[in-house]
Scaffold this motif. Structure first.
Motif, PDB file in Angstrom:
ATOM      1  N   ASN A  87       0.850  -1.185   0.000  1.00 36.78           N
ATOM      2  CA  ASN A  87       0.000   0.000   0.000  1.00 36.78           C
ATOM      3  C   ASN A  87       0.891   1.242   0.000  1.00 36.78           C
ATOM      4  OD1 ASN A  87      -1.556   2.300   1.184  1.00 36.78           O
ATOM      5  ND2 ASN A  87      -3.192   0.772   1.239  1.00 36.78           N
ATOM      6  N   HIS A  88       0.738   2.082  -1.025  1.00 38.31           N
ATOM      7  CA  HIS A  88       1.635   3.234  -1.172  1.00 38.31           C
ATOM      8  C   HIS A  88       1.495   4.221  -0.015  1.00 38.31           C
ATOM      9  CE1 HIS A  88       3.990   6.383  -2.986  1.00 38.31           C
ATOM     10  NE2 HIS A  88       2.958   7.213  -2.971  1.00 38.31           N
ATOM     11  N   LYS A  89       0.271   4.387   0.486  1.00 36.88           N
ATOM     12  CA  LYS A  89       0.036   5.384   1.528  1.00 36.88           C
ATOM     13  C   LYS A  89       0.486   4.884   2.900  1.00 36.88           C
ATOM     14  CE  LYS A  89      -3.612   7.918   1.225  1.00 36.88           C
ATOM     15  NZ  LYS A  89      -5.024   8.401   1.229  1.00 36.88           N
ATOM     16  N   THR A  90       0.101   3.653   3.249  1.00 38.74           N
ATOM     17  CA  THR A  90       0.388   3.153   4.601  1.00 38.74           C
ATOM     18  C   THR A  90       1.668   2.331   4.673  1.00 38.74           C
ATOM     19  OG1 THR A  90      -0.836   1.088   4.283  1.00 38.74           O
ATOM     20  CG2 THR A  90      -2.093   3.024   5.007  1.00 38.74           C
ATOM     21  N   LYS A  91       2.182   1.910   3.501  1.00 40.63           N
ATOM     22  CA  LYS A  91       3.366   1.050   3.399  1.00 40.63           C
ATOM     23  C   LYS A  91       3.119  -0.363   3.932  1.00 40.63           C
ATOM     24  CE  LYS A  91       5.359   4.701   1.855  1.00 40.63           C
ATOM     25  NZ  LYS A  91       5.419   4.904   0.396  1.00 40.63           N
ATOM     26  N   LYS A  92       1.866  -0.683   4.230  1.00 45.01           N
ATOM     27  CA  LYS A  92       1.554  -2.025   4.707  1.00 45.01           C
ATOM     28  C   LYS A  92       1.697  -3.025   3.567  1.00 45.01           C
ATOM     29  CE  LYS A  92      -1.916  -4.759   7.175  1.00 45.01           C
ATOM     30  NZ  LYS A  92      -3.239  -4.768   7.845  1.00 45.01           N
ATOM     31  N   GLU A  93       2.251  -4.196   3.877  1.00 45.02           N
ATOM     32  CA  GLU A  93       2.498  -5.214   2.864  1.00 45.02           C
ATOM     33  C   GLU A  93       1.511  -6.371   3.003  1.00 45.02           C
ATOM     34  OE1 GLU A  93       6.540  -6.467   2.958  1.00 45.02           O
ATOM     35  OE2 GLU A  93       7.346  -4.461   2.517  1.00 45.02           O
ATOM     36  N   TYR A  94       1.016  -6.839   1.842  1.00 48.14           N
ATOM     37  CA  TYR A  94       0.105  -7.976   1.791  1.00 48.14           C
ATOM     38  C   TYR A  94       0.744  -9.054   0.916  1.00 48.14           C
ATOM     39  CZ  TYR A  94      -3.271  -4.527   3.472  1.00 48.14           C
ATOM     40  OH  TYR A  94      -3.917  -3.552   4.200  1.00 48.14           O
ATOM     41  N   PRO A  95       0.878 -10.270   1.427  1.00 48.07           N
ATOM     42  CA  PRO A  95       1.538 -11.320   0.637  1.00 48.07           C
ATOM     43  C   PRO A  95       0.735 -11.690  -0.608  1.00 48.07           C
ATOM     44  CG  PRO A  95       0.546 -12.242   2.618  1.00 48.07           C
ATOM     45  CD  PRO A  95       0.435 -10.753   2.748  1.00 48.07           C
ATOM     46  N   ILE A  96       1.455 -11.959  -1.690  1.00 47.49           N
ATOM     47  CA  ILE A  96       0.861 -12.433  -2.942  1.00 47.49           C
ATOM     48  C   ILE A  96       1.374 -13.845  -3.208  1.00 47.49           C
ATOM     49  CG2 ILE A  96       0.766 -12.143  -5.450  1.00 47.49           C
ATOM     50  CD1 ILE A  96       1.112  -9.188  -5.089  1.00 47.49           C
ATOM     51  N   VAL A  97       0.458 -14.763  -3.451  1.00 46.17           N
ATOM     52  CA  VAL A  97       0.811 -16.114  -3.884  1.00 46.17           C
ATOM     53  C   VAL A  97      -0.110 -16.472  -5.046  1.00 46.17           C
ATOM     54  CG1 VAL A  97       1.034 -18.535  -3.271  1.00 46.17           C
ATOM     55  CG2 VAL A  97       1.537 -16.783  -1.564  1.00 46.17           C
ATOM     56  N   LEU A  98       0.471 -16.738  -6.214  1.00 54.03           N
ATOM     57  CA  LEU A  98      -0.300 -17.037  -7.419  1.00 54.03           C
ATOM     58  C   LEU A  98       0.217 -18.318  -8.055  1.00 54.03           C
ATOM     59  CD1 LEU A  98      -0.176 -13.472  -9.027  1.00 54.03           C
ATOM     60  CD2 LEU A  98      -2.072 -14.413  -7.688  1.00 54.03           C
ATOM     61  N   MET A  99      -0.715 -19.139  -8.523  1.00 57.31           N
ATOM     62  CA  MET A  99      -0.363 -20.368  -9.223  1.00 57.31           C
ATOM     63  C   MET A  99      -0.911 -20.313 -10.647  1.00 57.31           C
ATOM     64  SD  MET A  99       1.249 -22.147  -6.911  1.00 57.31           S
ATOM     65  CE  MET A  99       1.252 -23.792  -7.620  1.00 57.31           C
ATOM     66  N   THR A 100      -0.194 -20.931 -11.578  1.00 58.02           N
ATOM     67  CA  THR A 100      -0.670 -21.002 -12.957  1.00 58.02           C
ATOM     68  C   THR A 100      -2.038 -21.661 -13.001  1.00 58.02           C
ATOM     69  OG1 THR A 100       1.621 -21.268 -13.690  1.00 58.02           O
ATOM     70  CG2 THR A 100      -0.107 -21.749 -15.289  1.00 58.02           C
ATOM     71  N   TYR A 101      -2.971 -21.036 -13.723  1.00 60.50           N
ATOM     72  CA  TYR A 101      -4.341 -21.549 -13.810  1.00 60.50           C
ATOM     73  C   TYR A 101      -4.526 -22.284 -15.133  1.00 60.50           C
ATOM     74  CZ  TYR A 101      -9.457 -21.529 -13.926  1.00 60.50           C
ATOM     75  OH  TYR A 101     -10.784 -21.895 -13.991  1.00 60.50           O
TER      76      TYR A 101
END
Length: 369
Positions: free
Chosen positions: A355-369
């Motif tokens: 998040n650009h404003k809060t700098k909070k990070e959220y993990p991303i996990v993506l698998m090929t569909y």
């Protein structure tokens, strides 16, 4: 070399394609009209393949996900529609090329109306076993990309040079007064093609449009003319066919598998481009589409939260298996919303959405569909 291909309105309402362990049905997307004849794909028993291809097609051309619209699937590209966010697109029809069983190659007859009206053809190519984009950069071995591109560039320049020489000869043989109209046309053509050669941009392999037929890969180079001098451009688009037999020494293992069904452990290409991914940002289910990449490593991706199905575009880079994207506000005025930093590794994308404003990070996990 002009690509002479006429696509009639609603020539076939349905086409059947029989592939390995799967049947593909191609119909016209409802509602059908002379101005909006657009393909819709159904596959059975592997319905996911058709689902993916429809997402790729409708996201790219119609600017929404399948089924996610207010009144009509063409509302975001229709003239005078309140949902229209840019120019007007018309779709006069499509044809399915006769191809090897693993390949779906569609030719779309399209017209864009913005500052002026421009008609053109586009080509969409898919691996019918996965629903992924079938990229020419995937089927040709990476160390052969440059040599094949150079060969095509040389063929195009040779064709322009030959036409230019013939036109100059014709100009010298006619009377400038009694044949004034033809005289002026030859002069305009000479200026057009001399400028085209002097300003010629060497295409790289990923720059060419392309389509597949039963025994050939066709690489396409854009025309020399702009809209204003298109009428004198007799060469128009350059269509360079290469037989699969001639390309065999250049084909990657994946390319041989797609075109010849040679054995391979995994018929997904090794790169993430041309694919769809599903996973999560934080606790929220998301879907990502990565259509193509430019030679400067820049690309535009689209993702959406599965709950809301509203496409979000991000611009960034993919280099050394690392993604970096910037997500701007939808109105382009409110500035940066977030940053995506992630790595590609063996079919998986892992990283963070910041998040650009809060700098909070959220993990991303993506698998090929």
């Amino acid at each position: 070399m002009r690509l002479n291909k006429t696509i009639a309105f609603a020539t076939l309402l349905t086409q059947l394609v029989f592939g390995q362990n799967n049947t593909t049905i191609i119909r016209n997307l409802d509602p059908v009209s002379e101005e909006y004849t657009f393909p819709e794909i159904q596959t059975a028993p592997k319905t996911k393949i058709g689902e993916k291809i429809n997402i790729f097609l409708q996201l790219h051309y119609l600017q929404h996900l399948p089924g996610v619209f207010k009144k009509t699937p063409f509302e975001k590209v229709s003239y005078n529609s309140p949902e229209n966010q840019g120019g007007t697109y018309l779709f006069y029809g499509w044809t399915k090329e006769d191809t090897p069983p693993n390949v779906l190659s569609l030719t779309m007859s399209t017209e864009f109306s913005g500052a002026y009206i421009e008609g053109y053809e586009t080509h969409e190519n898919y691996d019918l076993r996965t629903g992924n984009y079938l990229l020419v950069t995937d089927i040709i071995r990476s160390e052969k990309h440059t040599s094949l591109a150079q060969q095509v560039n040389t063929m195009v320049k040779k064709e322009i040079t030959a036409f230019l020489s013939e036109t100059k000869k014709n100009l010298a043989e006619i009377d400038s007064i009694s044949q004034r109209e033809l005289f002026d046309r030859y002069q305009e053509q000479i200026e057009l093609y001399e400028n085209c050669l002097s300003d010629y941009t060497e295409y790289q392999l990923g720059d060419f449009d392309y389509y597949f037929t039963k025994n050939q890969l066709h690489l396409l180079r854009g025309r020399c003319s702009s809209h204003v001098n298109r009428a004198v451009d007799d060469l128009y688009q350059f269509d360079l066919p290469f037989s699969y037999a001639d390309l065999l020494p250049l084909l990657s293992d994946y390319g041989k598998n797609v075109l010849y069904d040679t054995p391979i452990k995994n018929y997904n290409s090794a790169q993430p481009i041309g694919k769809m991914f599903k996973g999560k940002i934080g606790n929220n289910a998301v879907t990502f589409v990565l259509p193509n990449i430019n030679y400067d490593n820049s690309l535009t991706i689209t993702y959406w939260y599965d709950k809301y199905k509203k496409p979000i575009e991000c611009h960034g880079t993919f280099k050394d298996n690392n993604f970096y994207f910037r997500e701007q506000s939808a109105d382009d005025f409110s500035g940066l919303i977030g940053i995506i930093e992630a790595d590609w590794n063996n079919g998986t994308i892992k990283g963070v959405w910041i998040n650009h404003k809060t700098k909070k990070e959220y993990p991303i996990v993506l698998m090929t569909y």
